[in-house]
Design a protein around this motif. Structure first.
Motif, PDB file in Angstrom:
ATOM      1  N   ASP A   3       0.846  -1.191   0.000  1.00  0.00           N
ATOM      2  CA  ASP A   3       0.000   0.000   0.000  1.00  0.00           C
ATOM      3  C   ASP A   3       0.886   1.247   0.000  1.00  0.00           C
ATOM      4  OD1 ASP A   3      -1.939   1.671   2.453  1.00  0.00           O
ATOM      5  OD2 ASP A   3      -2.402   1.536   0.316  1.00  0.00           O
ATOM      6  N   SER A   4       0.495   2.284  -0.753  1.00  0.00           N
ATOM      7  CA  SER A   4       1.348   3.470  -0.891  1.00  0.00           C
ATOM      8  C   SER A   4       1.553   4.218   0.425  1.00  0.00           C
ATOM      9  CB  SER A   4       0.794   4.407  -1.957  1.00  0.00           C
ATOM     10  OG  SER A   4      -0.454   4.916  -1.550  1.00  0.00           O
ATOM     11  N   SER A   5       0.507   4.285   1.281  1.00  0.00           N
ATOM     12  CA  SER A   5       0.680   4.968   2.563  1.00  0.00           C
ATOM     13  C   SER A   5       1.644   4.194   3.455  1.00  0.00           C
ATOM     14  CB  SER A   5      -0.663   5.174   3.265  1.00  0.00           C
ATOM     15  OG  SER A   5      -1.246   3.925   3.564  1.00  0.00           O
ATOM     16  N   PHE A   6       1.571   2.874   3.394  1.00  0.00           N
ATOM     17  CA  PHE A   6       2.498   2.058   4.164  1.00  0.00           C
ATOM     18  C   PHE A   6       3.925   2.251   3.660  1.00  0.00           C
ATOM     19  CE2 PHE A   6       4.801  -1.928   4.892  1.00  0.00           C
ATOM     20  CZ  PHE A   6       4.746  -1.962   6.288  1.00  0.00           C
ATOM     21  N   GLU A   7       4.064   2.343   2.341  1.00  0.00           N
ATOM     22  CA  GLU A   7       5.392   2.570   1.753  1.00  0.00           C
ATOM     23  C   GLU A   7       5.968   3.904   2.218  1.00  0.00           C
ATOM     24  OE1 GLU A   7       5.169   2.231  -2.482  1.00  0.00           O
ATOM     25  OE2 GLU A   7       4.624   0.115  -2.409  1.00  0.00           O
ATOM     26  N   LYS A   8       5.097   4.924   2.254  1.00  0.00           N
ATOM     27  CA  LYS A   8       5.553   6.253   2.701  1.00  0.00           C
ATOM     28  C   LYS A   8       6.018   6.190   4.152  1.00  0.00           C
ATOM     29  CE  LYS A   8       2.619   8.934  -0.378  1.00  0.00           C
ATOM     30  NZ  LYS A   8       1.457   9.816  -0.462  1.00  0.00           N
ATOM     31  N   GLU A   9       5.253   5.519   4.999  1.00  0.00           N
ATOM     32  CA  GLU A   9       5.626   5.402   6.403  1.00  0.00           C
ATOM     33  C   GLU A   9       6.923   4.619   6.559  1.00  0.00           C
ATOM     34  OE1 GLU A   9       2.271   3.794   8.473  1.00  0.00           O
ATOM     35  OE2 GLU A   9       1.043   5.546   8.043  1.00  0.00           O
ATOM     36  N   LEU A  10       7.053   3.576   5.774  1.00  0.00           N
ATOM     37  CA  LEU A  10       8.274   2.785   5.804  1.00  0.00           C
ATOM     38  C   LEU A  10       9.473   3.627   5.387  1.00  0.00           C
ATOM     39  CD1 LEU A  10       9.107  -0.092   6.473  1.00  0.00           C
ATOM     40  CD2 LEU A  10       8.773  -0.684   4.073  1.00  0.00           C
ATOM     41  N   GLU A  11       9.273   4.464   4.385  1.00  0.00           N
ATOM     42  CA  GLU A  11      10.331   5.372   3.919  1.00  0.00           C
ATOM     43  C   GLU A  11      10.712   6.366   5.027  1.00  0.00           C
ATOM     44  OE1 GLU A  11      13.256   6.503   1.512  1.00  0.00           O
ATOM     45  OE2 GLU A  11      11.878   4.861   1.089  1.00  0.00           O
ATOM     46  N   LYS A  12       9.710   6.868   5.760  1.00  0.00           N
ATOM     47  CA  LYS A  12       9.987   7.781   6.875  1.00  0.00           C
ATOM     48  C   LYS A  12      10.858   7.099   7.923  1.00  0.00           C
ATOM     49  CE  LYS A  12       5.879  10.664   6.903  1.00  0.00           C
ATOM     50  NZ  LYS A  12       4.662  10.987   7.645  1.00  0.00           N
ATOM     51  N   LEU A  23       6.290   5.176  15.105  1.00  0.00           N
ATOM     52  CA  LEU A  23       5.402   4.851  13.996  1.00  0.00           C
ATOM     53  C   LEU A  23       4.020   4.460  14.511  1.00  0.00           C
ATOM     54  CD1 LEU A  23       5.322   4.694  10.959  1.00  0.00           C
ATOM     55  CD2 LEU A  23       6.061   2.324  11.110  1.00  0.00           C
ATOM     56  N   TYR A  24       3.980   3.666  15.585  1.00  0.00           N
ATOM     57  CA  TYR A  24       2.714   3.278  16.200  1.00  0.00           C
ATOM     58  C   TYR A  24       1.977   4.517  16.707  1.00  0.00           C
ATOM     59  CZ  TYR A  24      -0.634   1.271  19.456  1.00  0.00           C
ATOM     60  OH  TYR A  24      -1.791   0.958  20.127  1.00  0.00           O
ATOM     61  N   ASP A  25       2.702   5.379  17.438  1.00  0.00           N
ATOM     62  CA  ASP A  25       2.109   6.617  17.950  1.00  0.00           C
ATOM     63  C   ASP A  25       1.574   7.478  16.812  1.00  0.00           C
ATOM     64  OD1 ASP A  25       2.824   5.786  20.465  1.00  0.00           O
ATOM     65  OD2 ASP A  25       4.538   7.150  20.645  1.00  0.00           O
ATOM     66  N   LEU A  26       2.329   7.552  15.763  1.00  0.00           N
ATOM     67  CA  LEU A  26       1.941   8.343  14.600  1.00  0.00           C
ATOM     68  C   LEU A  26       0.630   7.826  14.016  1.00  0.00           C
ATOM     69  CD1 LEU A  26       3.087  10.664  12.832  1.00  0.00           C
ATOM     70  CD2 LEU A  26       4.103   8.919  11.400  1.00  0.00           C
ATOM     71  N   ILE A  58       2.860   9.828  24.304  1.00  0.00           N
ATOM     72  CA  ILE A  58       3.191   9.782  22.877  1.00  0.00           C
ATOM     73  C   ILE A  58       4.569  10.418  22.679  1.00  0.00           C
ATOM     74  CG2 ILE A  58       2.510  10.631  20.586  1.00  0.00           C
ATOM     75  CD1 ILE A  58       0.590   8.554  21.659  1.00  0.00           C
ATOM     76  N   SER A  59       5.358   9.836  21.823  1.00  0.00           N
ATOM     77  CA  SER A  59       6.707  10.364  21.602  1.00  0.00           C
ATOM     78  C   SER A  59       6.642  11.741  20.935  1.00  0.00           C
ATOM     79  CB  SER A  59       7.517   9.401  20.733  1.00  0.00           C
ATOM     80  OG  SER A  59       7.065   9.450  19.400  1.00  0.00           O
ATOM     81  N   SER A  60       7.571  12.581  21.322  1.00  0.00           N
ATOM     82  CA  SER A  60       7.599  13.938  20.765  1.00  0.00           C
ATOM     83  C   SER A  60       7.937  13.915  19.278  1.00  0.00           C
ATOM     84  CB  SER A  60       8.591  14.813  21.524  1.00  0.00           C
ATOM     85  OG  SER A  60       9.895  14.295  21.382  1.00  0.00           O
ATOM     86  N   LYS A  61       8.685  12.929  18.850  1.00  0.00           N
ATOM     87  CA  LYS A  61       9.047  12.828  17.440  1.00  0.00           C
ATOM     88  C   LYS A  61       7.800  12.578  16.579  1.00  0.00           C
ATOM     89  CE  LYS A  61      12.990  11.330  14.888  1.00  0.00           C
ATOM     90  NZ  LYS A  61      14.248  10.639  14.929  1.00  0.00           N
ATOM     91  N   ILE A  66       3.461  14.920  13.076  1.00  0.00           N
ATOM     92  CA  ILE A  66       2.053  15.251  12.812  1.00  0.00           C
ATOM     93  C   ILE A  66       1.899  16.755  12.600  1.00  0.00           C
ATOM     94  CG2 ILE A  66      -0.264  15.281  13.814  1.00  0.00           C
ATOM     95  CD1 ILE A  66       0.547  12.629  15.225  1.00  0.00           C
ATOM     96  N   LEU A  67       2.529  17.555  13.451  1.00  0.00           N
ATOM     97  CA  LEU A  67       2.456  19.013  13.291  1.00  0.00           C
ATOM     98  C   LEU A  67       3.052  19.451  11.960  1.00  0.00           C
ATOM     99  CD1 LEU A  67       3.280  20.426  16.838  1.00  0.00           C
ATOM    100  CD2 LEU A  67       1.095  20.442  15.651  1.00  0.00           C
ATOM    101  N   LYS A  68       4.132  18.830  11.575  1.00  0.00           N
ATOM    102  CA  LYS A  68       4.754  19.139  10.286  1.00  0.00           C
ATOM    103  C   LYS A  68       3.777  18.830   9.147  1.00  0.00           C
ATOM    104  CE  LYS A  68       8.910  18.005   7.570  1.00  0.00           C
ATOM    105  NZ  LYS A  68       8.262  17.858   6.315  1.00  0.00           N
TER     106      LYS A  68
END
Length: 180
Positions: A3-12, A23-26, A58-61, A66-68
């Motif tokens: 899935d493209s959203s999963f790929e993006k998260e994996l790339e992050k 990633l879980y928190d995100l 939740i982690s600050s990172k 999310i704010l970004k």
């Protein structure tokens, strides 16, 4: 194929070295924050206040990510918020420019954005304030003049706008008296 959203998260994760917890928190927090921020226009400070207390673990990172995202997609934009807030206030509120400025500060809008919005709407705000002062003078025409003026100054109305509205009010009042 992934899935493209999963790929993006994996790339992050690869690029920014986000941990599995980040990633879980995100994934848990992002939909809640986006829903809250999109319900109505909000400032960055309002979002921070709302979710820092609720999601302390939740982690600050993840929160920064999310704010970004919200800023990059123009969901949170304090500069636009300040201008929109003032434009809406002209239509619906009964506050002086000073009170509106204080409300923006309470909402956490940086001063540079407040002053930029005030400058861009200066003429409209002056007209709004003069009209509002005129209405207040008309509503309180049977009260002591000095008490009404003191009230207007305490509420933060600009002295020039008070004088202009007072001149207009006295001209109209004299015209009505002469007509009778």
């Amino acid at each position: 194929m992934l899935d493209s959203s999963f790929e993006k998260e994996l790339e992050k994760v690869r690029e920014e070295k986000l941990s599995k917890k980040d990633l879980y928190d995100l994934n848990i927090l992002q939909p809640k924050v986006i829903k809250y921020a999109m319900y109505k226009m909000r400032t960055e400070q309002e979002v921070l206040r709302r979710f820092e207390s609720e999601f302390q673990d939740i982690s600050s990172k993840a929160f920064d990510e999310i704010l970004k995202y919200l800023k990059d997609n123009n969901i949170l934009n304090d500069e636009v918020f300040a201008k929109t807030f003032l434009e809406e206030a002209i239509k619906f509120k009964r506050n002086s420019k000073f009170e509106l400025k204080m409300k923006l500060k309470e909402k956490g809008v940086p001063e540079e954005y407040i002053y930029k919005a005030l400058d861009s709407l200066e003429e409209k705000l002056d007209n709004y304030e003069q009209d509002l002062v005129f209405k207040i003078l008309n509503e309180r025409k049977n009260q002591d003049r000095q008490k009404v003026l003191n009230y207007l100054y305490r509420k933060g109305f600009d002295g020039i706008n008070i004088r202009n509205a007072l001149e207009k009010f006295e001209e109209e009042w004299l015209w009505k008296i002469k007509k009778i």
